[in-house]
Structures are given as structure tokens and as C-alpha cells.
Motif scaffolding. Structure first.
Motif, PDB file in Angstrom:
ATOM      1  N   THR A   1       0.834  -1.196   0.000  1.00 62.56           N
ATOM      2  CA  THR A   1       0.000   0.000   0.000  1.00 62.56           C
ATOM      3  C   THR A   1       0.865   1.240   0.000  1.00 62.56           C
ATOM      4  N   ASP A   2       0.553   2.212  -0.887  1.00 58.63           N
ATOM      5  CA  ASP A   2       1.269   3.464  -0.931  1.00 58.63           C
ATOM      6  C   ASP A   2       0.738   4.355   0.182  1.00 58.63           C
ATOM      7  N   VAL A   3       1.609   4.897   1.019  1.00 55.31           N
ATOM      8  CA  VAL A   3       1.165   5.691   2.162  1.00 55.31           C
ATOM      9  C   VAL A   3       1.683   7.101   2.016  1.00 55.31           C
ATOM     10  N   LEU A   4       0.794   8.086   2.037  1.00 56.39           N
ATOM     11  CA  LEU A   4       1.179   9.481   1.976  1.00 56.39           C
ATOM     12  C   LEU A   4       0.854  10.105   3.315  1.00 56.39           C
ATOM     13  N   VAL A   5       1.786  10.896   3.838  1.00 59.38           N
ATOM     14  CA  VAL A   5       1.584  11.428   5.181  1.00 59.38           C
ATOM     15  C   VAL A   5       1.971  12.887   5.245  1.00 59.38           C
ATOM     16  N   GLY A   6       1.550  13.550   6.316  1.00 57.18           N
ATOM     17  CA  GLY A   6       1.964  14.913   6.568  1.00 57.18           C
ATOM     18  C   GLY A   6       1.853  15.166   8.050  1.00 57.18           C
ATOM     19  N   ALA A   7       2.957  15.554   8.705  1.00 55.87           N
ATOM     20  CA  ALA A   7       2.897  15.664  10.158  1.00 55.87           C
ATOM     21  C   ALA A   7       4.029  16.503  10.677  1.00 55.87           C
ATOM     22  N   ASP A   8       3.918  16.840  11.928  1.00 61.23           N
ATOM     23  CA  ASP A   8       4.986  17.504  12.661  1.00 61.23           C
ATOM     24  C   ASP A   8       5.837  16.428  13.316  1.00 61.23           C
ATOM     25  N   PRO A   9       7.142  16.287  12.944  1.00 58.89           N
ATOM     26  CA  PRO A   9       7.963  15.245  13.526  1.00 58.89           C
ATOM     27  C   PRO A   9       8.424  15.545  14.935  1.00 58.89           C
ATOM     28  N   GLY A  10       8.014  16.665  15.494  1.00 56.84           N
ATOM     29  CA  GLY A  10       8.315  16.923  16.899  1.00 56.84           C
ATOM     30  C   GLY A  10       9.668  17.564  17.098  1.00 56.84           C
ATOM     31  N   PRO A  11      10.256  17.380  18.272  1.00 60.98           N
ATOM     32  CA  PRO A  11      11.474  18.094  18.640  1.00 60.98           C
ATOM     33  C   PRO A  11      12.688  17.677  17.831  1.00 60.98           C
ATOM     34  N   TRP A  12      12.585  16.601  17.041  1.00 63.20           N
ATOM     35  CA  TRP A  12      13.740  16.186  16.248  1.00 63.20           C
ATOM     36  C   TRP A  12      13.725  16.821  14.873  1.00 63.20           C
ATOM     37  N   GLY A  13      12.805  17.680  14.593  1.00 66.99           N
ATOM     38  CA  GLY A  13      12.790  18.289  13.274  1.00 66.99           C
ATOM     39  C   GLY A  13      11.702  19.336  13.201  1.00 66.99           C
ATOM     40  N   PRO A  14      11.740  20.174  12.157  1.00 71.53           N
ATOM     41  CA  PRO A  14      10.761  21.238  12.010  1.00 71.53           C
ATOM     42  C   PRO A  14       9.451  20.697  11.443  1.00 71.53           C
ATOM     43  N   ASN A  15       8.442  21.562  11.388  1.00 67.69           N
ATOM     44  CA  ASN A  15       7.193  21.176  10.753  1.00 67.69           C
ATOM     45  C   ASN A  15       7.448  20.914   9.277  1.00 67.69           C
ATOM     46  N   VAL A  16       6.883  19.828   8.764  1.00 67.34           N
ATOM     47  CA  VAL A  16       7.066  19.487   7.357  1.00 67.34           C
ATOM     48  C   VAL A  16       5.718  19.134   6.772  1.00 67.34           C
ATOM     49  N   ARG A  17       5.652  19.102   5.452  1.00 67.16           N
ATOM     50  CA  ARG A  17       4.377  18.800   4.821  1.00 67.16           C
ATOM     51  C   ARG A  17       4.614  18.051   3.526  1.00 67.16           C
ATOM     52  N   GLY A  18       3.524  17.568   2.960  1.00 64.46           N
ATOM     53  CA  GLY A  18       3.582  16.901   1.663  1.00 64.46           C
ATOM     54  C   GLY A  18       4.175  15.536   1.773  1.00 64.46           C
ATOM     55  N   GLY A  19       4.584  14.980   0.648  1.00 59.27           N
ATOM     56  CA  GLY A  19       5.189  13.669   0.697  1.00 59.27           C
ATOM     57  C   GLY A  19       5.405  13.123  -0.688  1.00 59.27           C
ATOM     58  N   ARG A  20       6.651  12.867  -1.044  1.00 56.97           N
ATOM     59  CA  ARG A  20       6.943  12.243  -2.325  1.00 56.97           C
ATOM     60  C   ARG A  20       7.919  11.129  -2.083  1.00 56.97           C
TER      61      ARG A  20
ATOM     62  N   ILE B   1       9.637  19.881   1.523  1.00 59.72           N
ATOM     63  CA  ILE B   1       9.558  21.168   2.216  1.00 59.72           C
ATOM     64  C   ILE B   1       9.960  22.255   1.238  1.00 59.72           C
ATOM     65  N   ASP B   2       9.035  23.112   0.889  1.00 59.33           N
ATOM     66  CA  ASP B   2       9.297  24.207  -0.043  1.00 59.33           C
ATOM     67  C   ASP B   2       9.933  23.704  -1.331  1.00 59.33           C
ATOM     68  N   GLY B   3       9.413  22.566  -1.815  1.00 58.68           N
ATOM     69  CA  GLY B   3       9.891  22.031  -3.081  1.00 58.68           C
ATOM     70  C   GLY B   3      11.165  21.215  -2.992  1.00 58.68           C
ATOM     71  N   ILE B   4      11.682  20.966  -1.794  1.00 57.17           N
ATOM     72  CA  ILE B   4      12.926  20.204  -1.609  1.00 57.17           C
ATOM     73  C   ILE B   4      12.603  18.900  -0.900  1.00 57.17           C
ATOM     74  N   GLU B   5      13.157  17.803  -1.409  1.00 57.49           N
ATOM     75  CA  GLU B   5      12.915  16.482  -0.827  1.00 57.49           C
ATOM     76  C   GLU B   5      13.838  16.240   0.376  1.00 57.49           C
ATOM     77  N   PHE B   6      13.256  15.844   1.490  1.00 60.45           N
ATOM     78  CA  PHE B   6      14.008  15.505   2.691  1.00 60.45           C
ATOM     79  C   PHE B   6      13.581  14.124   3.188  1.00 60.45           C
ATOM     80  N   MET B   7      14.435  13.514   4.011  1.00 58.01           N
ATOM     81  CA  MET B   7      14.057  12.380   4.839  1.00 58.01           C
ATOM     82  C   MET B   7      14.023  12.871   6.277  1.00 58.01           C
ATOM     83  N   VAL B   8      12.911  12.617   6.979  1.00 52.66           N
ATOM     84  CA  VAL B   8      12.742  13.070   8.359  1.00 52.66           C
ATOM     85  C   VAL B   8      12.885  11.872   9.292  1.00 52.66           C
TER      86      VAL B   8
END
Length: 437
Positions: free
Chosen positions: A2-21, A308-315
Motif C-alpha cells: 500500500t502506498d502511504v502518503l503522510v503529513g505531520a509535525d515530527p516533533g522536537p527532532w525536526g521542524p514542521n514538514v508537509r507533503g510527501g513524495r 519542504i518548499d519544493g525540496i525532498e528531505f528524509m525526516v
């Protein structure tokens, strides 16, 4: 899966992030372990000592003031191994033939954290994604970008973001990767199916291949496959195992001139901190023998992809990463995570408990490390995990439950009486509040 798309605040280990690719992973292997494995394989006789002295004389030294000093000889040892993607020393023709592009400067292309446990019973290798989201001062960056500030900056960022102690640092260049394979002659790798990748240059039929330097590089750089970049880290791990087999082959260890050529090739392309001396290298060499004997256990930091703002990250997934790093800080071995080949055969059912954001994150993390994921609905009141994500082990699948726990950092329990797992599932995960905290 199953393909899972998420959006969340990762908490104190990282800033608020959104989207998902999609996510990106490591490109190549670090070959710096080669010196230690070679010396360990020869034993610590005259040849071994001479090899160590040659390696020490050949290495480039840099000051890394941020390194942590081990207080006692018996303390756990922690090393940061970095593969640099610097093209220095490669001709334009080599860059074109190897499809490396025209990038100048340096980035950390591969980052591996090596921890030798306090009791010396285990060596843990943890790959940190180059796109891992970190706070660098007052800026959000990819881990790879922090390396532009030099090794001391990279060490400092890992300490500040994750509290990881680093006693020693070593980096290997792209030229070192090619040179070691060239001196070995080739590295044998066996493929279950054909691999053709125009971007990396890989073109292999199914079966076993004696890969020469350029072939090996095209293999470990390939993203081809259903799991995209995750396929690449699996190929890197397979190559590292193959290279270590070649390095410890009896014909190599008894060919003294070849041994010295190998150590010289690695030494000329490796940079270490200025405190990694002969005695420490000897100790590392002995401990690295366990890596070969154990089949090079290697895991990846549990993480999920975000844009995040068009840039791909791993959180980093906070509960799993915190538990993993806490074991490393304590100097104890990591939990058994199984192998990638084992994990892809384990269907994990995820019940949300109404926590859809957290369920999406957990599903992405499990997919990232190789588990097939099945969404199993809300789960009902008996499976409501409350504040803490919980793993339920099913009869006959206790080992598989531990593999899942090694990445999620969650407790394992027996399934409540009267509750049945979805058909085909081997492990059930009930999502708690901490998944999105």
C-alpha cells in the motif's frame, strides 16, 4: 504494498514538514573498512604491523576538534565513515563515462555510523540518509549539505541533532572506491534478476558477475527497481559484503605485495582525524573481524520522506531513531533487524486507532526499511494504543516482531484475547500518539 502518503509535525527532532513524495538514499559505499579488514586478516605479526604503519603514513590527517574522547579503554567506540562525492582527480573523460556529471566541491555522499559495543560482542553499522533533515545552526539542511563546512561541522551537527558520540572520523574519496576494486581485480556479485539502468550505466544479466571498477560503481549507484532508492542501499550492502569477502580471501592475504598495494591504494584516498593512530587502528582491525564473520550487519535510520518548499528531505522517525541511538550511546548492540531479504517477506498490518497522520508516518517508515505494509483500519478499542505505539507479535512470528521493533522503538506485546490479526499478517502495529509527536 500500500502506498502511504503522510503529513505531520515530527516533533522536537525536526521542524514542521508537509507533503510527501519519494525519498533519496545513499549513493555509494565507503571502502575505508578495507585497511582494518586486511590487517585483521593477516593477524598481528610483522606483516600486519608493517601494513598498519604503511597505512598510517599514507593517510591524510585533519583536525576534528568536535570529536568525543573515550574516557576508558573499555568504553564503546564510535566512528563516522564518510564517502565523499568529490570528483577531484577524475578526468573529464572518466566523469562522462561514469555518468558522474560536473559537480565540483564536496558533499557527504555516504554516511555510516559504526559503533563497537562496550563488551566488544557486536559491531553495528547504521546508514544515515544523505537527505536526512537536520538543524544546522538556525537553518534546516540536508545532512549532506553540512559537509560543505568540513568534517568538524558534520560531526557537530550529528551531535547536536541526535546526541551521537563520535570518537573518530574517516572519509574515502570516489577515487578510493575505484582504486580498491582495481587493485583487487574485481568483486564477484550475484544477481537474482537482470539489472539495466541507463542513468547509472548498469547493464547486467541475472547470475554472478566479476565486476571491475566501473561496473561496480554503476551497480552501487543504480536506483532501478520497485523500491527506487531503497534498492540502491541494498546493492551497496551487497557490494560491501562482496568486497570484504575478496579482501579476506586466502589468496589476497597470502599475496604480500598485493596486500601492500591495496593498503597503499586505500591509504592514499582516505582522510582521518589526527588522533586515529597505530594503536587505535590495530584495535579497530581486530574488532572489524567480527563484521566480516557476522556478514556485515547494517541498518538504516528509520525515516519518512517529506517535501519542504519544493525540496525532498528524509525526516527521522523520532521514537525509532531515539531508541536506536540510545542503544548506541549506551554501548550495547542494536536489536536484531533481520535482513532486507527477510523483511520484504513480512507483511505488517497497521491499525490507526483513528490516528491517520501517525498511521501514515508509521506506514512510510516501515516501507522505507523494506516491510510490505497493509492498512487494517481503526482496530477498535481493544487495539487502541493510547500514547505509545505498540507492536503485537503473532504466534510463530516473534522474530519478525523484533525486526519491526528495531525500527519503530515500540514495545512488543501478545495480541489481546479474542482479537484476530488480518489474514496474512505476520506482525500487527497499533499506532499511538507518539507516532506523530
Amino acid at each position: 504494498m500500500t502506498d502511504v502518503l503522510v503529513g505531520a509535525d515530527p516533533g522536537p527532532w525536526g521542524p514542521n514538514v508537509r507533503g510527501g513524495r519519494r525519498w533519496r538514499l545513499l549513493r555509494r559505499l565507503s571502502t575505508v573498512l578495507g585497511v582494518a579488514v586486511l590487517v585483521a586478516g593477516t593477524g598481528m605479526g610483522t606483516t600486519g604491523v608493517l601494513l598498519l604503519r604503511q597505512a598510517e603514513a599514507s593517510l591524510t590527517r585533519v583536525e576534528v576538534p568536535q570529536l568525543t574522547t573515550a574516557e576508558e579503554p573499555s568504553d564503546a567506540r564510535h566512528f563516522l565513515l564518510v564517502g565523499s562525492d568529490s570528483r577531484d582527480g577524475l578526468s573529464d573523460e572518466q566523469r562522462a563515462r561514469l555518468t558522474l556529471g560536473q559537480f565540483d566541491g564536496q558533499r557527504s555522499d555516504t554516511v555510516i555510523y559504526v559503533s563497537i559495543s562496550e563488551d566488544r560482542s557486536a559491531v553495528s553499522l547504521v546508514s544515515l540518509p544523505r537527505d536526512l533533515l537536520v538543524n544546522d545552526g538556525n537553518q534546516q539542511r540536508k545532512l549532506t549539505e553540512t559537509y560543505a563546512g568540513g568534517p568538524d561541522r558534520l560531526v557537530s551537527v550529528l551531535q547536536d541533532n541526535f546526541g551521537l558520540p563520535v570518537n573518530h572520523y574517516a572519509e574515502v574519496s570516489l577515487g578510493g572506491f575505484l582504486g580498491v576494486v582495481d587493485t583487487l581485480g574485481s568483486v564477484e556479485l550475484c544477481l537474482d534478476e537482470p539489472l539495466r539502468d541507463r542513468k547509472s550505466g548498469a547493464d547486467f544479466t541475472a547470475g554472478c558477475h566479476d565486476m571491475e571498477p566501473e561496473q561496480a560503481l554503476s551497480y552501487v549507484r543504480s536506483r532501478q527497481g520497485a523500491f527506487g532508492d531503497y534498492e540502491r542501499i541494498a546493492r551497496q550492502q551487497q557490494f560491501l559484503k562482496g568486497m570484504l569477502r575478496e579482501l579476506t580471501d586466502a589468496q589476497v592475504l597470502t599475496d604480500v605485495p598485493r596486500l601492500f598495494r591495496l593498503v597503499d591504494e586505500v591509504g592514499r584516498n582516505v582522510t582521518t582525524d589526527d588522533n586515529l593512530g597505530l594503536a587505535e587502528m590495530r584495535a579497530v582491525a581486530q574488532e572489524m573481524r567480527q563484521v566480516v564473520d557476522a556478514g556485515v550487519p547494517m541498518v538504516t535510520v528509520p525515516a519518512f520522506p517529506r517535501n519542504i518548499d519544493g525540496i525532498e528531505f528524509m525526516v527521522a522517525y523520532r521514537p525509532g531513531t531515539e531508541a536506536m541511538f540510545d542503544r548506541l550511546r549506551q554501548g550495547v548492540p542494536l536489536l536484531d533487524a533481520g535482513t532486507r531479504d527477510q523483511r520484504v517477506e513480512v507483511d505488517v498490518a497497521v491499525v490507526s486507532g483513528g490516528r491517520m497522520t501517525g498511521a501514515g508516518i508509521v506506514g512510510s517508515v516501515l516501507q522505507f526499511v523494506g516491510f510490505p505494509v497493509v492498512a487494517a483500519g481503526n482496530g477498535g478499542s481493544q487495539l487502541d494504543a493510547g500514547p505509545t505505539t505498540t507492536i503485537y507479535q503473532l504466534p510463530g512470528h516473534e522474530d519478525q516482531a523484533e525486526w519491526v521493533a528495531s525500527f519503530l522503538g515500540a514495545p512488543i506485546r501478545n495480541l489481546p484475547p479474542g482479537v484476530s490479526a488480518p489474514v496474512g499478517a505476520e506482525v500487527l502495529v497499533a499506532v499511538g500518539d507518539d507516532a506523530a509527536a
